[in-house]
Design an enzyme around this catalytic site. Structure first.
Site, PDB file in Angstrom:
ATOM      1  N   LEU A 104      33.224  40.897  31.787  1.00 26.28           N
ATOM      2  CA  LEU A 104      32.278  40.502  33.491  1.00 26.28           C
ATOM      3  C   LEU A 104      32.801  38.674  33.123  1.00 26.28           C
ATOM      4  CD1 LEU A 104      31.490  40.757  36.147  1.00 26.28           C
ATOM      5  CD2 LEU A 104      29.043  40.116  35.193  1.00 26.28           C
ATOM      6  N   ASP A 105      33.380  37.883  34.184  1.00 24.91           N
ATOM      7  CA  ASP A 105      33.796  36.941  34.376  1.00 24.91           C
ATOM      8  C   ASP A 105      34.439  36.207  33.597  1.00 24.91           C
ATOM      9  OD1 ASP A 105      33.425  37.176  37.101  1.00 24.91           O
ATOM     10  OD2 ASP A 105      31.268  36.882  37.048  1.00 24.91           O
ATOM     11  N   GLU A 106      34.772  36.818  32.328  1.00 21.36           N
ATOM     12  CA  GLU A 106      35.164  36.631  31.287  1.00 21.36           C
ATOM     13  C   GLU A 106      36.635  36.581  30.797  1.00 21.36           C
ATOM     14  OE1 GLU A 106      32.667  37.490  27.608  1.00 21.36           O
ATOM     15  OE2 GLU A 106      30.600  36.969  28.637  1.00 21.36           O
TER      16      GLU A 106
END
Length: 289
Positions: free
Chosen positions: A232-234
């Site tokens: 997530l979001d990486e």
């Protein structure tokens, strides 16, 4: 007579003679280089290249050019692609209830600043169906109730995938689509989905990040555009930007500044993608601006 134009992108283990072989290949096939960029990464030992060229030899057709380029890639162990420079990639936009990025991308599309086709807008809410209609773009409402079980989420994501396949989507843009995608959907979108978020992560997670930032007295507001992955979001970062803020600004002002930065950063990332300027380098990207 207008000559057909292409964009060639490649990555491979760094080795002597790559630029020579590629430029020689283009010359042999009657091509004229319009612009070229390359980068050798000393850490990964990989070489990256982007070449925009025109095919000026009428006797060499598209099929021959592509077949011979594929053969060259095989000979040199290159991961290469050949794109029609004048073809407009097909983009699907996904949004929830916050519409600044959607509105900005649609304006850029309509005004010709963003060379894409947008055959579909997808949302888990109905808030922007009128905005979509004003641009004559089909709006697909795919609701997902809060706390929906795995079966409901899988069914909703199956409809997303069906739209991608039906419309032959080249890029999915999560223009503030506030749903966590399943690992399966992330894998199906690998390398062709871009997300945008504020750059406070991981400091200010959850609801009202700008209020949290105001409470802590932040001095920079920023945004990050990245490829979507199962982490997530990486995912690999494509573009980031910041604006300075100060103690005199309230949380609403910070939020307004943040929205502006998010719009600009996401638009840059999308434009660079559709112009074939982004090459993935492991957990990073190479962006030929």
């Amino acid at each position: 007579m207008t000559h057909p134009e292409y964009i060639l992108t490649l990555s491979c283990l760094d080795q002597r003679g790559i630029v020579h072989r590629v430029s020689g290949f283009l010359a042999e096939h009657g091509c004229n280089i319009i612009d070229s960029a390359q980068f050798g990464d000393a850490e990964s030992k990989l070489f990256f290249m982007r070449v925009h060229f025109a095919l000026e030899e009428g006797a060499v057709g598209d099929a021959v050019l592509r077949a011979d380029f594929e053969a060259l890639c095989t000979q040199m162990g290159m991961n290469g692609q050949l794109h029609d420079a004048r073809a407009k990639p097909r983009v699907m936009l996904m949004v929830s209830k916050i519409g600044h990025c959607l509105n900005d991308l649609l304006f850029r599309y309509k005004s010709g600043l963003l060379p894409v086709e947008i055959p579909a807008i997808v949302s888990n809410h109905m808030d922007f169906y009128q905005l979509a209609a004003s641009y004559n773009i089909p709006f697909h409402h795919l609701p997902l109730a809060t706390g929906a079980d795995a079966a409901a989420k899988q069914a909703q994501e199956a409809r997303v995938l069906d739209l991608m396949h039906t419309h032959k989507i080249d890029l999915v843009v999560l223009a503030r689509y506030m749903q966590i995608l399943s690992p399966g959907l992330c894998e199906a979108m690998r390398g062709k989905a871009i997300n945008i978020h504020h750059s406070f992560l991981p400091s200010f997670k959850g609801a009202k990040p700008y209020a949290q930032a105001h409470h802590r007295g932040v001095k920079l507001i920023g945004a990050t555009a990245h490829f979507v992955t199962g982490d997530l979001d990486e995912g690999p970062i494509i573009e980031q930007d910041v604006e300075r803020v100060d103690h005199a600004m309230d949380a609403d002002t910070l939020s307004a500044i943040g929205r502006d930065v998010e719009c600009v950063v996401l638009a840059r990332a999308v434009k660079w993608f559709v112009e074939h300027r982004i090459l993935q380098n492991g957990d990073k990207t190479v962006v030929f601006k």
